[in-house]
Design a protein around this motif. Structure first.
Motif, PDB file in Angstrom:
ATOM      1  N   ARG A   1       0.977  -1.165   0.174  1.00  0.00           N
ATOM      2  CA  ARG A   1      -0.011   0.042   0.061  1.00  0.00           C
ATOM      3  C   ARG A   1       0.857   1.386   0.198  1.00  0.00           C
ATOM      4  O   ARG A   1       1.646   1.563   0.756  1.00  0.00           O
ATOM      5  N   PRO A   2       0.898   2.224  -0.775  1.00  0.00           N
ATOM      6  CA  PRO A   2       1.537   3.504  -1.108  1.00  0.00           C
ATOM      7  C   PRO A   2       1.370   4.100   0.309  1.00  0.00           C
ATOM      8  O   PRO A   2       0.305   4.367   0.646  1.00  0.00           O
ATOM      9  N   ALA A   3       2.493   4.710   0.805  1.00  0.00           N
ATOM     10  CA  ALA A   3       2.586   5.659   2.012  1.00  0.00           C
ATOM     11  C   ALA A   3       2.442   7.058   1.500  1.00  0.00           C
ATOM     12  O   ALA A   3       1.693   7.854   2.260  1.00  0.00           O
ATOM     13  N   LEU A   4       2.720   7.223   0.148  1.00  0.00           N
ATOM     14  CA  LEU A   4       2.479   8.596  -0.441  1.00  0.00           C
ATOM     15  C   LEU A   4       1.791   8.369  -1.892  1.00  0.00           C
ATOM     16  O   LEU A   4       2.248   7.621  -2.541  1.00  0.00           O
ATOM     17  N   ALA A   5       0.806   9.108  -2.024  1.00  0.00           N
ATOM     18  CA  ALA A   5       0.204   9.027  -3.371  1.00  0.00           C
ATOM     19  C   ALA A   5      -0.246  10.484  -3.907  1.00  0.00           C
ATOM     20  O   ALA A   5      -0.583  11.170  -3.009  1.00  0.00           O
ATOM     21  N   GLY A   6       0.154  10.660  -4.996  1.00  0.00           N
ATOM     22  CA  GLY A   6      -0.119  12.189  -5.458  1.00  0.00           C
ATOM     23  C   GLY A   6       0.621  12.371  -6.824  1.00  0.00           C
ATOM     24  O   GLY A   6       1.199  11.376  -7.387  1.00  0.00           O
ATOM     25  N   HIS A   7       0.481  13.558  -7.356  1.00  0.00           N
ATOM     26  CA  HIS A   7       1.027  13.707  -8.638  1.00  0.00           C
ATOM     27  C   HIS A   7       0.958  15.156  -9.066  1.00  0.00           C
ATOM     28  O   HIS A   7       0.251  16.047  -8.339  1.00  0.00           O
ATOM     29  N   ARG A   8       1.740  15.405 -10.049  1.00  0.00           N
ATOM     30  CA  ARG A   8       1.910  16.807 -10.422  1.00  0.00           C
ATOM     31  C   ARG A   8       1.422  16.926 -11.919  1.00  0.00           C
ATOM     32  O   ARG A   8       2.222  16.478 -12.824  1.00  0.00           O
ATOM     33  N   ASP A   9       0.008  17.006 -12.160  1.00  0.00           N
ATOM     34  CA  ASP A   9      -0.558  17.138 -13.545  1.00  0.00           C
ATOM     35  C   ASP A   9       0.025  15.417 -14.004  1.00  0.00           C
ATOM     36  O   ASP A   9       0.452  15.641 -15.451  1.00  0.00           O
ATOM     37  N   GLY A  10      -0.053  14.637 -13.361  1.00  0.00           N
ATOM     38  CA  GLY A  10       0.315  13.101 -14.141  1.00  0.00           C
ATOM     39  C   GLY A  10       1.963  12.852 -13.849  1.00  0.00           C
ATOM     40  O   GLY A  10       2.339  11.974 -14.392  1.00  0.00           O
ATOM     41  N   THR A  11       2.649  13.922 -13.344  1.00  0.00           N
ATOM     42  CA  THR A  11       4.035  13.368 -13.129  1.00  0.00           C
ATOM     43  C   THR A  11       4.180  13.511 -11.789  1.00  0.00           C
ATOM     44  O   THR A  11       3.306  13.913 -10.921  1.00  0.00           O
ATOM     45  N   ALA A  12       5.540  13.205 -11.282  1.00  0.00           N
ATOM     46  CA  ALA A  12       6.066  13.162  -9.838  1.00  0.00           C
ATOM     47  C   ALA A  12       5.022  12.427  -9.250  1.00  0.00           C
ATOM     48  O   ALA A  12       5.005  12.377  -7.790  1.00  0.00           O
ATOM     49  N   TRP A  13       4.585  11.414  -9.663  1.00  0.00           N
ATOM     50  CA  TRP A  13       3.620  10.149  -8.912  1.00  0.00           C
ATOM     51  C   TRP A  13       4.378   9.107  -8.234  1.00  0.00           C
ATOM     52  O   TRP A  13       3.960   8.292  -7.636  1.00  0.00           O
ATOM     53  N   SER A  14       5.559   9.100  -8.568  1.00  0.00           N
ATOM     54  CA  SER A  14       6.549   8.089  -7.826  1.00  0.00           C
ATOM     55  C   SER A  14       7.901   8.929  -7.402  1.00  0.00           C
ATOM     56  O   SER A  14       8.287   9.655  -8.067  1.00  0.00           O
ATOM     57  N   THR A  15       8.245   8.681  -6.155  1.00  0.00           N
ATOM     58  CA  THR A  15       9.307   9.506  -5.466  1.00  0.00           C
ATOM     59  C   THR A  15      10.482   8.456  -5.196  1.00  0.00           C
ATOM     60  O   THR A  15      10.335   7.140  -5.157  1.00  0.00           O
ATOM     61  N   ALA A  16      11.577   9.329  -4.858  1.00  0.00           N
ATOM     62  CA  ALA A  16      12.797   8.459  -4.417  1.00  0.00           C
ATOM     63  C   ALA A  16      13.468   9.525  -3.609  1.00  0.00           C
ATOM     64  O   ALA A  16      14.392  10.342  -4.063  1.00  0.00           O
ATOM     65  N   PHE A  17      13.205   9.546  -2.508  1.00  0.00           N
ATOM     66  CA  PHE A  17      13.658  10.659  -1.651  1.00  0.00           C
ATOM     67  C   PHE A  17      15.060  10.390  -1.370  1.00  0.00           C
ATOM     68  O   PHE A  17      15.422   9.196  -1.037  1.00  0.00           O
TER      69      PHE A  17
END
Ligand code: DGJ
Length: 713
Positions: free
Chosen positions: A78-94
């Motif tokens: 289950r994703p701990a963070l879900a979100g996007h920037r107009d369809g981008t930035a939907w997956s992160t690598a902090f």
């Protein structure tokens, strides 16, 4: 920047180990039993010991859970963070930018993780507090560093739980049956508890508990989380075939509800996480101790309260209510609460909400005569309000239909004939703050508000967008502002009974109304499970009428009063309509509560795992082990005529105790030819009482015996 490191924080009986060596987000290596003082040189070995092997058909490097598990690090749960920037930035690598640790000799230990993802243009702060009781408090903050909006769909702290936890316990419920436990093996997959009520909800699980097989009140390792939020929220437990088990929780966001403008930040609700290696009572101990240490925790004796709702409902009449106040004073009541029905047009539940002016048709001289009478008898005075609500049949609604939370073109379906005011609307907010402030200013005798909330939020739109998030924050602001203006006024959180019970509302309120059900049999269960999270002094527990208004069941006063004893005690009953003899008996119970109150409202809560499901026992033990009070209730008949001794847990094993039925408590009804072999004068050691226990009188069903246990050495 701080030095990348492995952090071991210890408080009370809990350890937290974080691998903060980067370059990605830190990983929680251990959350659970205290590991003792692990030498710094051993910490890398401890981390390595928990790294799984790489197995066929999997990622080529071992997957380990960070404080924010990411797909980029091999997390497909289950994703701990879900979100996007107009369809981008939907997956992160902090990338880990810093890990700051404060670990003073005393007080709370704190780790703050700072991380960023330059590609996604997001910054993350993870705040982890380990307080002196061993309770963890987690919060994520996400900031939009980009120049375009970022839509957040979910952000939830999660914590790993070891594989030995194989069973789950949580709570659900409904009006008049809050906090019903449900327990089952923890299967592979995700157990998700969502509340979309716009309030905490009757069905909210106060805790989601994972534990070792067969855990009970007094035994087993247990890990639990509480999502502290009074709006839509989720709490979940996930167990994966890849070997990870996690607990987590956060806010439930509707599409478009949180869109972060450039530079804007979102903070999750606090996730409280408790561990105990001695069962559910240990969890409660951690949570109760934490709550009692808060500067805002009520510290004065909790006044015995008479709430007039079930006595008069909407039938407000000065003469009747002053007579009720006189009877209340006679039986020892210390606070008198005028419930629903005092404001304009409120002769029934179909009109008036929103018009927060005293109704001079019913109260020609205002509330002052009643308040003066009540306070003149030495009682405090409380008043019921339901600020967030409005009846369509009200002046407020007629003047400002635009103040109602709704989607364009239609209002939500009505519930108890009411709608919800949009507190994020500045004028609606100002009106409510103004009215509540004015009522309290005009009536300095009001020292308590019963703050109600009697419907779910549905289609709760603010300017056409989902509005629960902003509504929840606005309610918190309103409460904070009122408290700042009227610091002497206590507030009770009520929502059709127990539909707003959570640790965030309790930061700004002084107790909760556990349920509209005052049937003592139902209340035993409701209070037992509410007490998993909250200490007794925060939970309103009232003696209801002989025949319960919500179940039609009939109970002796003894059973009702012994049940209501273990909380913030009160009465919800027309005691003007009962006999003088009954009032005398009630007064004896009130006096008993007052005598035991320092113990009940300060000691450690224990519950008994009895093999007979019809025997329920619970108690409160003084922290210094000097005394305790236990209640043993017979819920029903049993197949076994004598269900077996009841163990009395929590006493000091090195001390001896005198045990006797509580002085001042009328005797319960029994069916026996002789008393059990022990009686007043019996003295036994703490170990014997906890291990062998005592045979109880042969109680009839729906009867309770109260025991007082006092150290003699
Ligand atoms: C619901 C509450 O839970 C009751 O105690 C009472 O205050 C009513 N509302 C009044 O309308």
């Amino acid at each position: 920047m701080s030095i990348p490191t492995i952090v071991h924080l210890r408080r009370a009986r809990t350890s937290l180990v974080l691998d903060g060596r980067g370059p990605g987000l830190p990983r929680v290596v251990h959350w659970g039993a205290d590991l003792g003082p692990v030498p710094a040189d051993d910490l890398p070995g401890l981390v390595d010991a928990t790294v799984p092997p790489v197995v066929p058909s999997s990622f080529d490097a071992p997957t380990v859970l960070s404080v924010l598990p990411e797909a980029g690090a091999g997390w497909s749960g289950r994703p701990a963070l879900a979100g996007h920037r107009d369809g981008t930035a939907w997956s992160t690598a902090f990338h880990l930018d810093g890990l700051d640790v404060e670990d003073p000799e005393e007080g709370t230990a704190r780790a703050i993780v700072r991380a960023s993802d330059a590609d996604a243009q997001l910054s993350l702060t993870v705040e982890i507090d380990l307080d002196p009781t061993g309770l963890l408090l987690l919060r994520h903050r996400l900031r939009n560093d980009g120049v375009t909006p970022y839509e957040l769909r979910e952000l939830a702290p999660v914590l790993p739980v070891p594989a030995v936890a194989t069973e789950l316990l949580d709570l659900t419920g409904r009006w008049c049956r809050e906090r019903s436990p449900q327990r089952h093996p923890w299967p592979m997959g995700t157990w998700v508890r969502e509340g979309r009520h716009g309030r905490t909800g009757h069905d909210a699980t106060l805790l989601l508990v994972a534990g070792t097989a067969g855990f009970g009140f007094g035994h087993g390792e247990v890990w639990a989380v509480h999502t502290a939020w009074s709006g839509d929220h989720v709490t979940f437990a996930e167990r994966r075939p890849t070997g990870e088990s996690t607990l987590g929780g956060g806010e439930l966001l509707a599409p478009g509800e949180v869109v972060l403008a450039p530079g804007a930040e979102y903070a999750t609700p606090l996730l409280y996480a408790a561990f105990s290696d001695d069962g559910l009572d240990g969890l409660s101990d951690v949570l109760h101790t934490h709550l009692r240490a808060r500067p805002s925790h009520p510290r004065t004796p909790r006044p015995v309260t008479l709430n007039v709702w079930e006595a008069v409902y909407f039938d407000h009449d000065l003469a009747r209510l002053t007579a009720l106040a006189d009877h209340a004073a006679e039986v020892g009541v210390e606070r008198f609460v005028l419930d629903d029905g005092w404001f304009r047009g409120r002769r029934h539940d179909r009109a008036g909400l929103g018009d927060w002016f005293v109704d001079t048709d019913v109260w020609p001289d205002g509330l002052h005569p009643l308040i003066d009478h009540v306070t003149g008898r030495g009682l405090r005075f409380g008043l019921w309000v339901e600020p967030e609500m409005v009846n369509p049949d009200s002046e407020t609604f007629r003047a400002h239909p635009e103040w109602v939370l709704s989607v364009p073109g239609r209002f939500p379906p009505e519930w108890r004939h009411q709608q919800v005011l949009d507190l994020a609307h500045p004028d609606a907010y100002a009106y409510l703050l103004g009215r509540l402030d004015a009522i309290l200013t005009e009536h300095p005798g009001i020292s308590y508000l019963k703050w109600d909330h009697n419907r779910d939020l549905t289609e709760a739109g603010h300017h056409g967008r989902p509005g629960v998030h902003e509504q929840t924050l606005a309610v918190y602001r309103l409460l904070d502002e009122l408290r700042a203006r009227h610091p002497g006024v206590e507030i009770e959180s009520c929502a059709s009974g127990g539909a707003r019970v959570d640790l965030e509302i309790l930061r700004r309120t002084d107790r909760v109304w556990a349920s509209d059900c005052n049937d003592a049999l139902e209340r035993l269960a409701i209070q037992r499970w509410t007490g998993l999270l909250l200490p007794p002094e925060l939970v309103g527990t009232h003696v209801g009428p002989e025949r319960s208004h919500t179940t039609h069941r009939v109970h002796d006063l003894g059973f009702r009063a012994a049940t209501a004893l273990f909380g913030h005690h009160g009465i919800e009953w027309d005691i003007g309509a009962i006999s003088a003899e009954e009032r005398r008996e009630l007064a004896a119970w009130v006096a008993l509560h007052k005598r035991l109150r320092p113990l009940l409202h300060g000691g450690r809560v224990v519950r008994v795992d009895h093999p007979d499901p019809a025997v329920w026992a619970h108690g409160v033990v003084a922290h210094d082990g000097s005394r305790a009070v236990y209640a043993v209730a017979r819920l029903a008949t049993s197949v076994a005529q004598v269900p077996g001794p009841v163990r009395l847990p929590g006493l000091d094993p090195r001390r001896r105790y005198a045990v006797r039925p509580a002085v001042g408590a009328p005797e319960p009804a029994v069916l026996q030819l002789t008393e059990p072999g022990w009686g007043p004068g019996t003295t036994l050691g703490g170990t014997v009482l906890a291990t062998v226990g005592l045979q109880m009188p042969a109680l009839h069903p729906e009867q309770t015996v109260l025991l007082e246990v006092t150290a003699v050495d």
